[in-house]
Design an enzyme around this catalytic site. Structure first.
Site, mmCIF file in Angstrom:
data_model
loop_
_atom_site.group_PDB
_atom_site.id
_atom_site.type_symbol
_atom_site.label_atom_id
_atom_site.label_comp_id
_atom_site.label_asym_id
_atom_site.label_seq_id
_atom_site.Cartn_x
_atom_site.Cartn_y
_atom_site.Cartn_z
ATOM 1 N N HIS A 157 -25.327 24.871 -80.660
ATOM 2 C CA HIS A 157 -26.342 25.875 -80.185
ATOM 3 C C HIS A 157 -25.632 27.191 -79.612
ATOM 4 O O HIS A 157 -24.807 26.972 -78.974
ATOM 5 C CB HIS A 157 -27.209 25.085 -79.070
ATOM 6 N N ASP A 174 -22.578 19.051 -74.832
ATOM 7 C CA ASP A 174 -23.949 19.247 -74.589
ATOM 8 C C ASP A 174 -24.934 18.266 -75.001
ATOM 9 O O ASP A 174 -25.099 17.871 -76.174
ATOM 10 C CB ASP A 174 -24.021 20.386 -75.544
ATOM 11 N N GLN A 206 -30.092 17.624 -76.485
ATOM 12 C CA GLN A 206 -30.711 16.980 -77.723
ATOM 13 C C GLN A 206 -30.539 15.267 -77.561
ATOM 14 O O GLN A 206 -31.339 14.435 -78.071
ATOM 15 C CB GLN A 206 -30.528 17.442 -79.001
ATOM 16 N N LYS A 211 -36.717 19.217 -71.824
ATOM 17 C CA LYS A 211 -36.714 18.386 -73.211
ATOM 18 C C LYS A 211 -36.863 17.095 -73.049
ATOM 19 O O LYS A 211 -36.799 16.346 -73.836
ATOM 20 C CB LYS A 211 -35.335 18.885 -73.786
ATOM 21 N N CYS A 241 -31.549 28.884 -82.722
ATOM 22 C CA CYS A 241 -30.189 29.379 -81.651
ATOM 23 C C CYS A 241 -28.982 29.007 -82.349
ATOM 24 O O CYS A 241 -28.098 28.200 -81.666
ATOM 25 C CB CYS A 241 -30.595 28.900 -80.440
HETATM 26 N N1 PLP Z 1 -27.963 23.054 -76.509
HETATM 27 C C1 PLP Z 1 -28.790 22.483 -77.395
HETATM 28 C C2 PLP Z 1 -28.218 21.459 -78.516
HETATM 29 C C3 PLP Z 1 -30.331 22.768 -77.395
HETATM 30 O O1 PLP Z 1 -30.989 22.212 -78.317
HETATM 31 C C4 PLP Z 1 -30.562 23.727 -76.591
HETATM 32 C C5 PLP Z 1 -32.124 23.879 -76.579
HETATM 33 O O2 PLP Z 1 -32.812 24.132 -77.780
HETATM 34 C C6 PLP Z 1 -29.806 23.973 -75.570
HETATM 35 C C7 PLP Z 1 -28.483 23.613 -75.592
HETATM 36 C C8 PLP Z 1 -30.339 25.052 -74.544
HETATM 37 O O3 PLP Z 1 -31.166 24.347 -73.672
HETATM 38 P P1 PLP Z 1 -31.738 25.251 -72.411
HETATM 39 O O4 PLP Z 1 -32.618 26.319 -73.217
HETATM 40 O O5 PLP Z 1 -32.826 24.045 -71.856
HETATM 41 O O6 PLP Z 1 -30.835 25.523 -71.417
#
Ligand code: PLP
Length: 415
Positions: free
Chosen positions: A132, A209, A212, A235, A373
């Site tokens: 992401h 990270d 998910q 999430k 993203c």
């Molecule tokens: N990393 C992953 C794999 C994600 O799916 C997301 C959000 O869609 C993020 C990071 C970013 O999360 P946040 O926008 O809550 O900081």
């Protein structure tokens, strides 16, 4: 909506769970809402909504400052939320839990506060091609600032990391490996245990990270042995604006502060300051207190159901959805990992994903369409965008039937 023959996991009373989510009764364009955009954000159960209201009705004050009763209640609730997070991911101590705005800020914190201190010109930062933007851009900024080099573990046609290639990419200059536990495009659950072991054999720390994965899988940071873990409350049924950085104590102790201001200091002189203990050293300024109360309620809610049961139910839903979607003519699914979660990216030949998303919205179905993203993934797949359906514990098999029937209708409508 017609239910096809399906085995439901025993004792998972999804209809009972749905009663806790009033928003699921919304009508969208006159149709019942079918919410399949859970990878973007999740809906909130009544206990979370109640916790936010209760906070403002009975506990509102700033934390860690005053000695009046409300301040004590707010501080106690905020710190209890930290303990609940530590228990949820089986951290050894709440000292290892830093509240951030979300996954993105947690990763930026590490890239900035750890990276600027420990990454030098010519050092290597290992990422994957399936990250992401949140786990890509902070490292690009760091690399540009200090003159470090980014390396990428490639993914295969099935959306699986090439672990053999990973081994050959490791070098004496690799300073950190940062990768997603579960892909928000392919749904792939990466072999992190193996990657962490290989990294630790060479003394390299690993950041996961978990945006998910933490909402959908039982997590034990001690067992995984990851060095950093980032995730977001919104999430996993909690409020927006709060998330977590977990890190091992020795890393936090040795890192510089991320931001300066109130709360993160011990003593302040006109010319310099000393830092507060961890985790407070990393929490400058007034935090999102009410969100911590709501997040705590979300964690309790998930615990009351049990994360193993959540995972199992979602696996059943995902397998069912994949099987049914594969029967739709012209539908291509991106990612075919044997170990996967409930995120399905797909396209229907000849149909733009935005048109499809708009058509489904007219039928009450919320999916995501876009690059999620993850523009580098789209570029490698040679596509501009995909449609994406993602599930959570309140979704039903009937909703998947309705979704798949609507995909068929979209084909007839557009093609
Ligand atoms: N990393 C992953 C794999 C994600 O799916 C997301 C959000 O869609 C993020 C990071 C970013 O999360 P946040 O926008 O809550 O900081």
């Amino acid at each position: 909506m017609q239910l096809e023959s399906v085995v439901r996991p025993a004792e998972f009373d999804v209809l009972r769970i749905r009663e806790d989510f009033p928003i699921l009764n919304e009508k969208i364009h006159g149709k019942p809402l079918v919410y399949l955009d859970n990878a973007a954000t999740t809906q909130k159960p009544l206990p979370v909504i109640d916790a936010l209201r209760d906070y403002y009705l009975h506990h509102n004050a700033n934390v860690h400052r005053a000695i009046h009763v409300l301040a004590e209640r707010a501080t106690e609730g905020y710190e209890k939320a930290r303990q609940a997070v530590a228990e949820f991911i089986k951290a050894r101590s709440e000292r290892q839990i830093i509240f951030t705005r979300g996954t993105t800020e947690a990763i930026n914190l590490v890239a900035s506060a750890w990276g600027r201190k420990f990454v030098r010109a010519g050092d290597e930062i290992m990422l994957t091609e399936m990250e992401h933007h949140s786990n890509l851009v902070p490292w690009q900024i760091l690399a540009q600032e200090v003159g470090a080099v980014l390396r990428f573990i490639p993914f295969t046609e099935e959306g699986i990391l090439d672990v053999r290639r990973f081994e050959t990419l490791l070098s004496g200059r690799t300073r950190i490996i940062a990768l997603s536990h579960m892909s928000n495009v392919f749904g792939t659950i990466n072999p992190i245990k193996r990657i962490i072991r290989m990294a630790h054999d060479r003394g390299i720390p690993v950041l996961l990270d978990g945006a998910q994965s933490v909402p959908h899988l039982p997590i034990d940071v001690d067992f995984l042995d990851c060095d950093f873990l980032a995730f977001s409350s919104h999430k996993m049924l909690g409020p927006t604006g709060i998330g977590v950085l977990y890190a091992k104590d020795h890393l936090l102790e040795n890192m510089n502060p991320y931001q300066g201001g109130g709360e993160m200091i011990s003593t302040v002189w006109l010319e310099n300051s000393t830092w507060n203990e961890i985790p407070h050293k990393f929490e400058a300024g007034t935090p999102n207190i009410e969100a911590a109360f709501g997040f705590h309620a979300a964690l309790d809610y998930l615990q009351s159901i049990g994360m193993k049961r959540v995972t199992l139910y979602e696996q059943e839903l995902t397998t069912y959805a994949l099987n049914r979607m594969k029967q739709v003519e012209g539908l291509n699914i991106y990612g075919d990992a044997p170990e996967r979660g409930g995120v399905i990216s797909f396209n229907i030949e000849g149909l733009h994903p935005h048109d499809l998303a708009q058509f489904l919205d007219q039928h009450g179905i919320a999916i995501r369409a876009g690059h999620h993203c993850a523009q580098p993934i789209m570029r490698k797949l040679n596509i501009a965008a995909t449609a994406r359906a993602s599930f959570y514990l309140y979704n039903t098999f009937e909703e998947i039937d309705y979704f798949v029937d609507s995909l068929r209708k979209a084909r007839v409508f557009f093609l």
